[in-house]
Design an enzyme around this catalytic site. Structure first.
Site, short mmCIF file in Angstrom:
data_model
loop_
_atom_site.label_atom_id
_atom_site.label_comp_id
_atom_site.label_asym_id
_atom_site.label_seq_id
_atom_site.Cartn_x
_atom_site.Cartn_y
_atom_site.Cartn_z
N SER A 230 49.11 48.11 31.62
CA SER A 230 47.73 48.51 31.32
C SER A 230 46.79 47.42 31.80
CB SER A 230 47.55 48.69 29.82
OG SER A 230 47.57 47.43 29.18
N ASP A 231 45.56 47.80 32.11
CA ASP A 231 44.55 46.75 32.25
C ASP A 231 44.40 46.14 30.86
OD1 ASP A 231 42.60 45.01 33.02
OD2 ASP A 231 41.31 46.51 33.99
N TRP A 232 43.80 44.96 30.83
CA TRP A 232 43.79 44.21 29.56
C TRP A 232 43.00 44.94 28.48
CZ3 TRP A 232 47.08 42.75 32.61
CH2 TRP A 232 47.82 41.59 32.47
#
Ligand code: BGC
Length: 760
Positions: A230-232
């Protein structure tokens, strides 16, 4: 999944499995000591390594170790040079390897939809082929060093405004041809170790839960075999994420979601098989990184700094050079103006921000040269006016042989996390450039910015050099280009519109709060400007050189092809000057099909190559084209399709200017298979030879019935006052039934539709 991982899956407890699918902290994967599963570290990029300083106890997640800042994404695309980009990747990969980083969170591969996106500097292009190929080259380079990449942000993340919650509403054809295409090329050509899913939603589904995109398309259609992270902070519902194919949540959410995932498995809401698949991919990534880690790799800071300069040379775009004002001659008095000469802007803000080793300012690069004087004029830090500095600079300009103004966007104007509000340089800079041009006819503007700016003074200056965000070698590279010790060879990877309002996404860019409709469809960037025949400031692909290039005739190894064959296209390029230089050969394809039913851009970039040509040298360049050069995404067929007909293959100076062209007839191997239904219209049915045979009697029955009711042909024509055949064109099968007053039944229509669709 190999045997070792299969056996580990048997030994891991449910809780351990769940924990492996989330980071252990901001940058690390989870370690399971008892089973020998190591933890590995990921770190940001793309324009250099941004690794958290772990040795410094005081440091937070934002403090990073020293590394080399290479040219930004936009620069790499401007090089139009896959080999160069691969070398940049190799240098960054070596730094990662030496610093024990398993994967760099790069490249950024989102399409530039509007000049306003705050992260445009990190991204490559408005064109999916240039963007995808640049990303693929970067990935190849990094991964050749045994370090992974994370192709990001997949997908539809084309703005920063509400990036966590905005819904990018993109129609299927546009998604396939533009926003997915760039990722498809990168995945298929270079198989990144990991892909990072974007924060936003696409067509109503959060990307971190988007099974269609993360699994059906990314893996099943394109063959991606790596890990999806995932993106952060992009996870919303990790249970749904895992079911959709999101393998790793980053960073750690401190166990918040772990118990929910374990619960879901226990209650049967999430299958353990789905979880195991994700765990398996995490393990594959971790073991691969551990195996490929080579602690003996070292990198030399000075050598990489020199590389940063060399790479920067290749990315500078010379936009205007009237009267050959450039290069500046060594005996000419040049006045340098602008805060950016002292404090260059050479990278963007946010997660890509590298803690640079050393920055070459242009003043540093020319120190000791007594023919150069300097006036600050304005600050590089902000957009404030300092009247005294402004006046000094404007007054000094009259006395110089040539004036170089170093202009650009201050940090606060563009960054990750927010979009630009407008497309203009600070007013103080525009005013000073104008004031200087009022008193000196030889003004050169050097720009340091991450995406297009307006140039209200363009007709008053002789030259413009776009250096974008050129990395820490910017000063030396710029000086070399200004004085002709290098020869600019970059080309614009995006259109510079005359004004923001001309941009096709202007009205819809930020949408109504969270819903962003991509109404311009496939007509992004130059696809729009060329279709509308709109004047622009500088077209996509534009860039000048100190050399003069010409082309021979373009030839192809056939004038007809089927879409499962390939075509070789060849052209000679000649350096007509005594200045060695690099030319970018741009190949576009234009569908030349008069009665096409498909909306198509005027032309689209399909291939490019950069070649070095010594003075007076000629080289032959060839390209191999396949189906993808001619196909569009047909949503009825849910597949790529080449409409039969003639296609122009064009060698262009830029997206607007054709130099040489040749035509080829292309036929599809597989016939188009439209699906007919009650809303199919007469014209489409008559144009499809096999459908025509089946549907004609149906329509004839209707027409004959109508004629009977009208008594004669003439009476019918008169009653409608129209060309009856044309009138009929858009008539659906359904309306035939409805209008026939009962002499054609719904049953007949349904039976007909069945036969039409069976014919395939
Ligand atoms: C950015 C990513 C970045 C990540 C880790 C996110 O906010 O969108 O590009 O890799 O943070 O810093």
């Amino acid at each position: 999944m190999n045997a070792k991982i299969r056996s580990l899956l048997k030994e891991l407890t449910l809780e351990e499995k769940v924990s492996l699918c989330s980071g252990s902290d901001y940058w690390h994967t989870q370690e399971i000591k008892r089973l020998g599963i190591p933890s590995v570290m990921v770190s940001d990029g793309p324009n250099g390594l941004r690794k958290q300083d772990l040795d410094n106890a005081e440091s937070g997640v934002n403090t990073s170790i020293k590394a080399v800042c290479f040219p930004a994404g936009v620069n790499l695309a401007a090089s139009f040079d896959e080999e160069l980009v691969e070398s940049v990747g190799e240098a960054i990969g070596a730094e990662c390897q030496a610093e024990s980083v398993a994967a760099i969170l790069a490249p950024g591969n989102n399409i530039k939809r509007s000049p306003l996106c705050g992260r445009n500097f990190e991204y490559y292009s408005e064109d999916p082929v240039l963007s995808g190929k640049t990303a693929a080259a970067y990935i190849r380079g990094v991964q050749s060093k045994g370090v992974g990449t994370s192709l990001k942000h997949f997908c539809g993340n084309n703005q920063e405004f509400r990036r966590n919650s905005s819904d990018s509403r993109i129609d299927e054809r546009t998604l396939r041809e533009i926003y997915l295409k760039t990722f498809e090329i990168a995945v298929k050509e270079s198989q990144p170790w990991t892909v990072m899913c974007a924060y936003n939603l696409v067509n109503g589904v959060q990307m971190s839960e988007n099974k269609r995109l993360l699994t059906d398309i990314l893996r099943d259609e394109w063959g991606f075999t790596g890990l999806v992270m995932s993106d952060w902070g992009a996870v919303r519902d990790r249970v749904r994420g895992i079911a959709a194919g999101l393998d790793l949540e980053m960073p750690s959410s401190g166990g918040t979601y772990d118990s929910l995932v374990a619960e879901a498995v226990k209650s049967g809401n999430l299958s353990e098989e789905d979880l195991d698949r994700c765990v398996g991919r995490v393990l594959e990534f971790v073991f691969k990184a551990a195996e490929d880690h080579d602690p003996s790799v070292e990198w030399n800071k000075d050598e990489h700094h020199l590389l940063a300069r060399k790479f920067a040379d290749e990315c500078i775009v010379l936009l205007k050079n009237d009267n050959r004002v450039l290069p500046i001659k060594s005996d000419e008095h040049a006045l340098f103006i602008g805060g950016f000469a002292k404090k260059p802007r050479m990278q963007g803000g946010g997660s890509s921000h590298v803690n640079c080793i050393g920055i070459d300012s242009v003043l540093y690069a020319v120190q000791g040269n007594t023919k150069i004087t300097y006036e600050e004029g304005f600050s590089a830090e902000d957009d404030s006016y300092d009247d005294a500095k402004f006046r000094h600079a404007a007054d000094a300009a009259a006395d110089a042989d040539k004036v170089v103004v170093f202009a650009g966007l201050p940090d606060m104007y563009e960054s990750e996390g927010y979009d630009r509000k407008h497309m203009d340089l600070p007013q103080v800079q525009n005013d000073l450039i104008s004031a200087v041009a009022d008193v000196n006819p030889h003004v050169i503007v050097v720009l340091e910015n991450g995406s297009p700016v307006t140039m209200p003074w363009i007709d008053k200056v002789e030259a413009v050099m776009e250096t974008y965000l050129c990395g820490e070698g910017v000063g030396v590279a710029t000086a070399r280009a200004l004085y002709g010790r290098s020869n600019p060879s970059g080309r614009l990877p995006e259109t510079f519109p005359l004004r923001l309002e001309d941009n096709p996404a202007y009205i819809d860019f930020s949408g109504d709060c969270s819903a962003i409709d991509y109404r311009e469809g496939i007509f992004t960037g130059y696809r729009y400007y060329t279709k509308k025949k709109m004047p622009v400031l500088f077209p996509f692909g534009h860039g000048l050189s100190y050399s003069t290039f010409s082309y021979g005739r373009i030839t192809a190894d056939a004038d007809k092809m089927r879409d499962d064959e390939t075509l070789e296209v060849t052209v000679d390029v000649i350096n007509e000057s005594d200045v060695p230089g690099k030319e970018v050969i741009q190949l576009y394809v234009e569908a030349d099909i008069p009665n096409t039913k498909v909306r198509r851009p005027v032309r689209e970039l399909k291939a490019f190559k950069k070649v070095f040509l010594d003075k007076r040298e000629k080289k032959t360049v060839s390209f191999i084209l396949d189906k993808s050069a001619f196909a569009y995404y047909d949503t009825d067929m849910a597949d790529w399709y080449v409409e039969p007909g003639s296609y122009k293959i064009e060698i262009c100076r830029d997206a607007e200017t054709v130099i040489e062209s040749i035509s080829v007839e292309v036929t599809p191997k597989k016939k188009r298979r439209p699906v007919y239904d009650e809303n199919s219209v007469y014209k489409d049915l008559m144009e499809d030879a096999s459908a025509r045979k089946i549907a004609k009697p149906f329509y004839d029955k209707y027409i004959n019935g109508m004629l009977k009711m009208q008594n004669t042909d003439e009476a019918a024509a008169e009653a409608f006052g129209t060309d009856y055949e044309v009138f009929l064109n858009d008539m659906t099968l359904r309306s035939v039934v409805n209008m026939s007053s009962g002499y054609i039944t719904y049953g007949e229509m349904t039976e007909l539709i069945g036969r039409l669709n069976k014919q395939h």
